[in-house]
Structure formats: structure tokens, C-alpha cells
Design a protein around this motif. Structure first.
Motif, PDB file in Angstrom:
ATOM      1  N   ASN A 156      11.416   1.140   4.774  1.00  0.00           N
ATOM      2  CA  ASN A 156      12.335   2.223   4.412  1.00  0.00           C
ATOM      3  C   ASN A 156      12.502   2.373   2.894  1.00  0.00           C
ATOM      4  N   GLY A 157      11.991   1.400   2.131  1.00  0.00           N
ATOM      5  CA  GLY A 157      12.151   1.456   0.677  1.00  0.00           C
ATOM      6  C   GLY A 157      10.871   1.734  -0.062  1.00  0.00           C
ATOM      7  N   ALA A 158       9.908   2.372   0.585  1.00  0.00           N
ATOM      8  CA  ALA A 158       8.607   2.612  -0.045  1.00  0.00           C
ATOM      9  C   ALA A 158       8.698   3.548  -1.240  1.00  0.00           C
ATOM     10  N   ASP A 159       9.761   4.337  -1.343  1.00  0.00           N
ATOM     11  CA  ASP A 159       9.894   5.249  -2.479  1.00  0.00           C
ATOM     12  C   ASP A 159      10.150   4.502  -3.782  1.00  0.00           C
ATOM     13  N   LYS A 160      10.321   3.187  -3.679  1.00  0.00           N
ATOM     14  CA  LYS A 160      10.520   2.379  -4.883  1.00  0.00           C
ATOM     15  C   LYS A 160       9.334   2.501  -5.832  1.00  0.00           C
ATOM     16  N   GLY A 161       8.142   2.744  -5.296  1.00  0.00           N
ATOM     17  CA  GLY A 161       6.958   2.919  -6.137  1.00  0.00           C
ATOM     18  C   GLY A 161       7.075   4.140  -7.024  1.00  0.00           C
ATOM     19  N   ALA A 162       7.526   5.260  -6.445  1.00  0.00           N
ATOM     20  CA  ALA A 162       7.707   6.484  -7.228  1.00  0.00           C
ATOM     21  C   ALA A 162       8.829   6.323  -8.243  1.00  0.00           C
ATOM     22  N   GLU A 163       9.888   5.645  -7.854  1.00  0.00           N
ATOM     23  CA  GLU A 163      11.013   5.416  -8.769  1.00  0.00           C
ATOM     24  C   GLU A 163      10.579   4.583  -9.980  1.00  0.00           C
ATOM     25  N   ALA A 164       9.760   3.557  -9.738  1.00  0.00           N
ATOM     26  CA  ALA A 164       9.279   2.717 -10.838  1.00  0.00           C
ATOM     27  C   ALA A 164       8.390   3.514 -11.782  1.00  0.00           C
ATOM     28  N   VAL A 165       7.582   4.407 -11.257  1.00  0.00           N
ATOM     29  CA  VAL A 165       6.719   5.242 -12.104  1.00  0.00           C
ATOM     30  C   VAL A 165       7.563   6.144 -12.992  1.00  0.00           C
ATOM     31  N   ARG A 166       8.580   6.767 -12.419  1.00  0.00           N
ATOM     32  CA  ARG A 166       9.440   7.647 -13.217  1.00  0.00           C
ATOM     33  C   ARG A 166      10.127   6.874 -14.339  1.00  0.00           C
ATOM     34  N   THR A 167      10.576   5.674 -14.028  1.00  0.00           N
ATOM     35  CA  THR A 167      11.233   4.851 -15.042  1.00  0.00           C
ATOM     36  C   THR A 167      10.267   4.484 -16.165  1.00  0.00           C
ATOM     37  N   ALA A 168       9.052   4.068 -15.786  1.00  0.00           N
ATOM     38  CA  ALA A 168       8.061   3.659 -16.781  1.00  0.00           C
ATOM     39  C   ALA A 168       7.667   4.827 -17.684  1.00  0.00           C
ATOM     40  N   LEU A 169       7.425   5.993 -17.108  1.00  0.00           N
ATOM     41  CA  LEU A 169       7.022   7.159 -17.899  1.00  0.00           C
ATOM     42  C   LEU A 169       8.150   7.626 -18.811  1.00  0.00           C
ATOM     43  N   GLU A 170       9.369   7.564 -18.320  1.00  0.00           N
ATOM     44  CA  GLU A 170      10.510   7.970 -19.152  1.00  0.00           C
ATOM     45  C   GLU A 170      10.655   7.050 -20.358  1.00  0.00           C
TER      46      GLU A 170
ATOM     47  N   ASN B 131       0.823  -1.212   0.000  1.00  0.00           N
ATOM     48  CA  ASN B 131       0.000   0.000   0.000  1.00  0.00           C
ATOM     49  C   ASN B 131       0.859   1.266   0.000  1.00  0.00           C
ATOM     50  N   ARG B 132       1.997   1.201   0.678  1.00  0.00           N
ATOM     51  CA  ARG B 132       2.910   2.356   0.662  1.00  0.00           C
ATOM     52  C   ARG B 132       3.510   2.545  -0.729  1.00  0.00           C
ATOM     53  N   LEU B 133       3.834   1.442  -1.377  1.00  0.00           N
ATOM     54  CA  LEU B 133       4.346   1.525  -2.748  1.00  0.00           C
ATOM     55  C   LEU B 133       3.303   2.141  -3.679  1.00  0.00           C
ATOM     56  N   LEU B 134       2.058   1.706  -3.515  1.00  0.00           N
ATOM     57  CA  LEU B 134       0.976   2.258  -4.336  1.00  0.00           C
ATOM     58  C   LEU B 134       0.777   3.743  -4.071  1.00  0.00           C
ATOM     59  N   GLU B 135       0.815   4.123  -2.815  1.00  0.00           N
ATOM     60  CA  GLU B 135       0.630   5.530  -2.459  1.00  0.00           C
ATOM     61  C   GLU B 135       1.709   6.398  -3.105  1.00  0.00           C
TER      62      GLU B 135
ATOM     63  N   ALA C  24       3.424   5.626  -5.766  1.00  0.00           N
ATOM     64  CA  ALA C  24       3.233   5.584  -7.215  1.00  0.00           C
ATOM     65  C   ALA C  24       2.138   6.559  -7.655  1.00  0.00           C
ATOM     66  N   PHE C  25       1.012   6.576  -6.928  1.00  0.00           N
ATOM     67  CA  PHE C  25      -0.072   7.489  -7.273  1.00  0.00           C
ATOM     68  C   PHE C  25       0.379   8.947  -7.169  1.00  0.00           C
ATOM     69  N   ALA C  26       1.131   9.268  -6.125  1.00  0.00           N
ATOM     70  CA  ALA C  26       1.599  10.638  -5.946  1.00  0.00           C
ATOM     71  C   ALA C  26       2.525  11.055  -7.093  1.00  0.00           C
ATOM     72  N   GLU C  27       3.382  10.136  -7.539  1.00  0.00           N
ATOM     73  CA  GLU C  27       4.304  10.452  -8.630  1.00  0.00           C
ATOM     74  C   GLU C  27       3.555  10.597  -9.950  1.00  0.00           C
ATOM     75  N   LEU C  28       2.532   9.760 -10.177  1.00  0.00           N
ATOM     76  CA  LEU C  28       1.728   9.874 -11.397  1.00  0.00           C
ATOM     77  C   LEU C  28       0.990  11.213 -11.438  1.00  0.00           C
ATOM     78  N   GLU C  29       0.461  11.626 -10.308  1.00  0.00           N
ATOM     79  CA  GLU C  29      -0.227  12.917 -10.252  1.00  0.00           C
ATOM     80  C   GLU C  29       0.754  14.055 -10.509  1.00  0.00           C
ATOM     81  N   ARG C  30       1.954  13.946  -9.943  1.00  0.00           N
ATOM     82  CA  ARG C  30       2.974  14.977 -10.149  1.00  0.00           C
ATOM     83  C   ARG C  30       3.388  15.061 -11.615  1.00  0.00           C
ATOM     84  N   ALA C  31       3.350  13.935 -12.317  1.00  0.00           N
ATOM     85  CA  ALA C  31       3.738  13.911 -13.735  1.00  0.00           C
ATOM     86  C   ALA C  31       2.605  14.336 -14.662  1.00  0.00           C
ATOM     87  N   GLY C  32       1.419  14.522 -14.115  1.00  0.00           N
ATOM     88  CA  GLY C  32       0.296  14.971 -14.930  1.00  0.00           C
ATOM     89  C   GLY C  32      -0.513  13.859 -15.556  1.00  0.00           C
ATOM     90  N   VAL C  33      -0.455  12.656 -15.014  1.00  0.00           N
ATOM     91  CA  VAL C  33      -1.244  11.530 -15.528  1.00  0.00           C
ATOM     92  C   VAL C  33      -2.628  11.568 -14.867  1.00  0.00           C
TER      93      VAL C  33
END
Length: 242
Positions: free
Chosen positions: A212-226, A114-118, A120-129
Motif C-alpha cells: 500500500n506504500g508503493a508511492d513512496k518511490g514517486a515521493e522520494a523522486v520529487r524530494t530529490a529533484l526539488e 519493483n513497485r517502488l522502482l516503477e 520512481a521511473f514514472a515520476e522521473l518521466e513526468r518531471a522530464g528526466v
């Protein structure tokens, strides 16, 4: 200088004798001084040199270490490639995709997932998805992530896929097998479909590391969008060259 030899019956010159004796004494004194210098050569210190003058290099070494230390980068900041201006460069950016984004997530270790999803959603919103373009597919565990990613990619409705999950060594007897198969399976899904699949799966020793590694969700989103943006540029370039 040697003394002049006298003729038979001639008295020797006293001054010459005294001069020769003085020279012999001077040579003996010089020899003694040289021997003393040789004995003390390793221990001696120059007249203009103070003890410890060459040994105190701690500050210089510290400055060199500080200069050699790597500079830390802010999360999300990218280094630039050195490519000449007359060479075409294709480089994606983590921005909103024109098509949707698919997320396949494991239901195991829900606290971490759930932390990974949270993130990921925040990063997608920041990217304008837009939220209406996002689809989440839930699968039982990390081992099933590749199959879910493959199914989403084959629909051709998504510009990229994000795989999220958590595998804990202390809770998974076949930890190494599951982690390896999840990684290779997700890569295979991307290779077979041509749709970018980002790896957002944590493989940790315990739950504390996972938290401590929950930011992996945001990192995966950035990689996928790039990667999705890069592929879009590649297609546009190929069409323009026809």
C-alpha cells in the motif's frame, strides 16, 4: 404606612386601621410569593422561554466541527510559504535535473522494491528526466543503501540520489537496527557529499502495508529533484553575487 396614634380619649380612625391591616396582608402575600420563587428558581422556566430551547445545539456544534476539520491536499500539491516580496526566497521544484539522477535500490523484498522502482521511473518521466541520464545501482539489502548512495554521490555525476528499499518487521530480526542505520547512513551520505539523497525506504510491519506504500518511490523522486533544483539556484545566486 403606619396608622396615626390617637389622643387619649379619642377614638381611633377606622379607615387608618383598615388600611394598615390591608398593607400587612399584602406584605405577607408578597413574602410568600418570593419564597415560592426561590424554591422553584432552579427548575422554573421563563415566560418567553420554551423547554429545550438552549439545549438543542447539535447542529451548531456540527457546523463548528466541519469548519475546524483540516482540508486534505491533493498528492504532489504544495502549500505556499508566506514570505514578503522584498525578501529573497529560494525554493526548488521537482523538475528535470541538468545532470543525471542516481537510484540505489535494495534487492530484498523484490515484489515491493519493483513497485517502488516503477513509481520512481514514472515520476522521473513526468518531471522530464531523460532515461539515458538515470543510473540504477543494486545493493544486497537496506543496510547497504548508505554505502551505495555515498559511492554514487562522490562521482559528482548526479544532481541527486534516490534510495529505495523495503524492510519488513516480520521478516527482519534486527528490524529496528537496520531501519535506523539505513536512515542515519543515507543522511550522512548527503551531508558529507553535499548531494541530495532522498529517503524512499519503507519500514513496515508486514508486506500488506508495504504494497500500500508503493508511492513512496514517486515521493522520494520529487524530494530529490526539488532539493537538486534548490541547490542549483543557490549556486547560481552565489556566482551572481561575486
Amino acid at each position: 404606612m403606619s396608622t396615626r396614634e390617637s389622643w387619649p380619649g379619642e377614638k381611633p380612625d377606622v379607615s387608618d386601621v383598615e388600611e394598615g391591616e390591608e398593607l400587612e396582608e399584602a406584605e405577607e402575600e408578597a413574602t410568600e410569593v418570593d419564597e415560592e420563587d426561590d424554591e422553584n428558581g432552579d427548575e422554573g422556566i421563563g415566560d418567553d422561554e420554551e423547554p429545550g430551547e438552549d439545549e438543542d445545539t447539535g447542529d451548531d456544534e456540527l457546523e463548528l466541527e466541519e469548519k475546524a476539520a483540516p482540508q486534505l491536499r491533493v498528492a504532489g500539491e504544495r502549500e505556499e510559504l508566506d514570505v514578503p516580496d522584498d525578501i529573497d526566497l529560494l525554493e526548488g521544484a521537482p523538475r528535470g535535473a541538468r545532470r543525471g539522477v542516481g537510484i540505489v535500490t535494495a534487492r530484498s523484498n523484490l515484489e515491493v522494491t519493483n513497485r517502488l522502482l516503477e513509481a520512481a521511473f514514472a515520476e522521473l518521466e513526468r518531471a522530464g528526466v531523460a532515461r539515458e541520464t538515470i543510473t540504477v545501482m543494486a545493493v544486497p539489502g537496506a543496510f547497504e543503501l548508505p554505502l551505495g548512495a555515498m559511492a554514487l554521490a562522490k562521482t559528482r555525476r548526479y544532481a541527486c540520489i534516490v534510495a529505495l528499499g523495503c524492510i519488513v518487521r516480520s521478516e527482519t530480526a534486527s528490524f529496528d537496527l537496520v531501519a535506523a542505520e539505513a536512515a542515519s547512513g543515507l543522511q550522512l551520505a548527503a551531508l558529507e557529499t553535499g548531494v541530495p539523497v532522498a529517503f524512499g525506504v519503507l519500514a513496515v510491519d508486514d508486506l500488506e502495508q508495504a504494497r500500500n506504500g508503493a508511492d513512496k518511490g514517486a515521493e522520494a523522486v520529487r524530494t530529490a529533484l526539488e532539493m537538486a533544483d534548490l541547490f542549483q539556484q543557490l549556486r547560481a545566486t552565489a556566482q551572481a553575487s561575486k
